[in-house]
Write a protein that holds these residues in place. Structure first.
Motif, PDB file in Angstrom:
ATOM      1  N   SER A 250     -31.210  22.100 -36.975  1.00 28.20           N
ATOM      2  CA  SER A 250     -30.945  20.952 -36.103  1.00 28.20           C
ATOM      3  C   SER A 250     -31.809  19.763 -36.497  1.00 28.20           C
ATOM      4  O   SER A 250     -31.480  18.615 -36.157  1.00 28.20           O
TER       5      SER A 250
ATOM      6  N   ASN B  56     -20.354  13.901 -32.222  1.00 21.83           N
ATOM      7  CA  ASN B  56     -19.875  14.970 -33.084  1.00 21.83           C
ATOM      8  C   ASN B  56     -18.786  14.478 -34.032  1.00 21.83           C
ATOM      9  O   ASN B  56     -18.702  14.900 -35.184  1.00 21.83           O
TER      10      ASN B  56
ATOM     11  N   ALA C 288     -19.331  14.457 -38.068  1.00 26.20           N
ATOM     12  CA  ALA C 288     -18.374  15.188 -38.903  1.00 26.20           C
ATOM     13  C   ALA C 288     -17.751  14.279 -39.951  1.00 26.20           C
ATOM     14  O   ALA C 288     -17.538  14.693 -41.095  1.00 26.20           O
TER      15      ALA C 288
ATOM     16  N   PRO D 279     -19.833  19.014 -40.883  1.00 28.07           N
ATOM     17  CA  PRO D 279     -20.013  19.820 -39.674  1.00 28.07           C
ATOM     18  C   PRO D 279     -21.429  20.409 -39.579  1.00 28.07           C
ATOM     19  O   PRO D 279     -21.640  21.613 -39.756  1.00 28.07           O
TER      20      PRO D 279
ATOM     21  N   GLY E  58     -23.397  20.126 -36.820  1.00 31.88           N
ATOM     22  CA  GLY E  58     -23.791  20.349 -35.438  1.00 31.88           C
ATOM     23  C   GLY E  58     -24.361  19.101 -34.794  1.00 31.88           C
ATOM     24  O   GLY E  58     -24.132  17.973 -35.245  1.00 31.88           O
ATOM     25  N   GLY E  59     -25.113  19.294 -33.737  1.00 32.87           N
ATOM     26  CA  GLY E  59     -25.715  18.182 -33.008  1.00 32.87           C
ATOM     27  C   GLY E  59     -27.109  18.534 -32.545  1.00 32.87           C
ATOM     28  O   GLY E  59     -27.672  19.554 -32.940  1.00 32.87           O
TER      29      GLY E  59
ATOM     30  N   GLU F 275     -29.358  12.952 -30.362  1.00 36.03           N
ATOM     31  CA  GLU F 275     -28.433  12.095 -29.617  1.00 36.03           C
ATOM     32  C   GLU F 275     -29.187  11.066 -28.784  1.00 36.03           C
ATOM     33  O   GLU F 275     -28.756   9.919 -28.662  1.00 36.03           O
TER      34      GLU F 275
ATOM     35  N   HIS G 153     -26.063  21.608 -25.232  1.00 36.74           N
ATOM     36  CA  HIS G 153     -26.501  20.334 -25.816  1.00 36.74           C
ATOM     37  C   HIS G 153     -27.701  20.497 -26.752  1.00 36.74           C
ATOM     38  O   HIS G 153     -28.083  19.534 -27.408  1.00 36.74           O
TER      39      HIS G 153
ATOM     40  N   ASN H  77     -25.578  20.833 -30.055  1.00 30.38           N
ATOM     41  CA  ASN H  77     -24.239  20.242 -30.075  1.00 30.38           C
ATOM     42  C   ASN H  77     -24.317  18.850 -29.459  1.00 30.38           C
ATOM     43  O   ASN H  77     -25.252  18.532 -28.733  1.00 30.38           O
ATOM     44  N   SER H  78     -23.315  18.041 -29.727  1.00 26.26           N
ATOM     45  CA  SER H  78     -23.320  16.698 -29.161  1.00 26.26           C
ATOM     46  C   SER H  78     -23.027  16.748 -27.665  1.00 26.26           C
ATOM     47  O   SER H  78     -22.660  17.786 -27.110  1.00 26.26           O
TER      48      SER H  78
END
Length: 478
Positions: free
Chosen positions: A329, A380, A384, A389, A391-392, A397, A444, A447-448
């Motif tokens: 990450s 995301n 991408a 790809p 992730g987030g 963010e 989160h 992930n976004s």
């Protein structure tokens, strides 16, 4: 020491509660001071060699983790600590090697991963991660220090005595069990139809390619939220059915490399389960973490080739290797650093947080909206398109939207929410909302923010469904 009991639940002894508040005050003051020092001394930190920056970051994480665990009644089993642990694993994993062996990070990364790495940008990433961890822990400290209690506990026997809550708890658990069972059954059906009867022997990349056109996001929602809802009571028929389906999912998903998809439902369920059960020992946590890291290390090695093409002697079980593998990450943070601090692109100003809400409302009202894949207000989608790809990250963010201020705000809100929900009275509805909030926060981590609104809306809808079922049951009884 014998616990003092009080209806409707067991209240922590004054001595234990005072200790938690004391540690909360220490964490709040030290965290605030640490944030100020790090903000002022940022240029000094970034001039340090990679090994020193990595050591500082890991030591800071250890100190903060200790104080977070001491600030709440459930200690290392509390959701705020578990979430802190997950944050550290996914964001600081790549800093273990340079801390132990200066310069090893570059040689550890290989193939397509090497293009994004350099010592200066990783040191900057470590600095931003440290700010995020400090902000998260400081918020927990303030909640533990200023709250009137540090978490009440209810044993299973006492839960049975709450007749007014029994109907609500049954409805929540039944809705969760049914949701979990249907979600896993749908996932098995998709895998079987797309990859064949031995789908679990395929690699992670083959799984992603085969399921790219299916609504697996909805399925993961059902698995995660359903797992959190059934954790209140595992004695019901539907909750036990859900547990069987969850075990089947883990059995088939882990060999294909679905780490986060398997880990997050377990943590979300544990957040609820621990709130109404006797807290296990610290030694139990150590054993669980070691077993988990060994399993993650093995899964990481299997997922690239698939279980069918991997020999057992090729798999090594190294906890350090697992920590390193989970740490990618940090690459998302490196990406936002490149966009905004190197290329000087403007920050998003909160657009990635508002866009999911706008899109969700537009979908409900039947209004036109751009395809999610081309709406670059969704982080995301932008990641991408521009990078791949990868992730987030909740930290990335926050940085993508408001820079350092975004990191501080996002992580402080996460710390406040996680700790505040863990000290409310553990009755059925608060526990259900705790499970949903835990699921959203865990989603989160890497992930976004894009699916958070949809997941949250779906989770609240399931709770309202349970409330309706409980009401109907009460009407029939009367």
């Amino acid at each position: 020491m014998k616990l003092q009991m009080k209806t409707p639940g067991a209240v922590l002894p004054n001595e234990v509660q005072s200790r938690a508040k004391l540690h909360g005050a220490i964490l709040a003051h030290l965290g605030s001071a640490g944030l100020i020092c790090l903000l002022v001394l940022g240029p000094v930190f970034e001039q340090a060699p990679i090994q020193r920056a990595a050591i500082i970051s890991l030591l800071l994480a250890c100190v903060l983790g200790y104080l977070v665990a001491k600030s709440l009644s459930d200690g290392v089993w509390s959701f705020p600590f578990l979430y802190f642990l997950i944050l550290c694993l996914f964001h600081l994993g790549l800093f273990v090697s340079p801390a132990l062996d200066n310069g090893r990070m570059a040689s550890f990364l290989d193939g397509t991963w090497t293009g994004w790495y350099s010592d200066p940008v990783m040191i900057r990433a470590a600095y931003l991660i440290d700010l995020g961890l400090l902000s998260y822990a400081t918020a927990i400290g303030f909640v533990a220090w200023l709250s009137s209690n540090s978490g009440t506990k209810m044993r299973p026997s006492q839960l049975e005595e709450q007749s007014s809550d029994r109907s609500m708890r049954d409805a929540i658990v039944d809705v969760g069990g049914l949701t979990l069972s249907v979600a896993v059954a749908s996932w098995l059906f998709v895998c079987f139809t797309q990859l064949g009867p031995v789908f679990f022997l395929n690699s992670y990349s083959e799984y992603l390619e085969a399921t790219s056109g299916n609504s697996v996001g909805i399925i993961y929602f059902g698995i995660t939220i359903g797992s959190a809802l059934i954790a209140q009571d595992t004695t019901r028929i539907l909750s036990r059915t859900g547990l069987i389906f969850l075990f089947a999912f883990l059995l088939f998903a882990l060999p294909m490399g679905l780490r986060s998809e398997s880990l997050f439902p377990l943590i979300a369920a544990l957040a609820v389960f621990i709130r109404c059960r006797k807290t296990p020992s610290f030694a139990s946590m150590v054993v669980c973490v070691l077993i988990g890291l060994v399993a993650i290390s093995a899964v990481q090695q299997v997922r690239s080739q698939g279980l069918g093409d991997t020999s057992l002697h090729e798999v090594s079980a190294s906890p350090i290797k697992a920590i390193e593998e989970m740490g990618y990450s940090a690459r998302v943070i490196v990406t936002t650093i490149g966009w905004h601090e190197a290329a000087h692109e403007p920050y998003m100003g909160g657009a990635t947080y508002v866009a999911p809400l706008e899109r969700g409302l537009a979908g409900i009202l039947g209004l036109p909206r751009d395809d999610a894949e081309t709406d670059f207000r969704l982080m995301n989608a932008e990641i991408a398109h521009r990078v791949g790809p990868i992730g987030g990250s909740i930290i990335a963010e926050g940085h993508h939207n408001f820079g350092i201020a975004g990191i501080l705000l996002a992580l402080a809100l996460a710390g406040f929410l996680a700790s505040r929900l863990c000290i409310v009275q553990p009755r059925p509805l608060p526990l259900a909302f705790l499970g949903i909030a835990a699921s959203l926060l865990l989603m989160h981590v890497r992930n976004s923010f894009a699916p958070i609104f949809a997941w949250g809306t779906g989770g609240v809808a399931l709770i309202f469904l349970a409330i309706g079922l409980s009401w109907l049951k009460g009407r029939r009884v009367h």
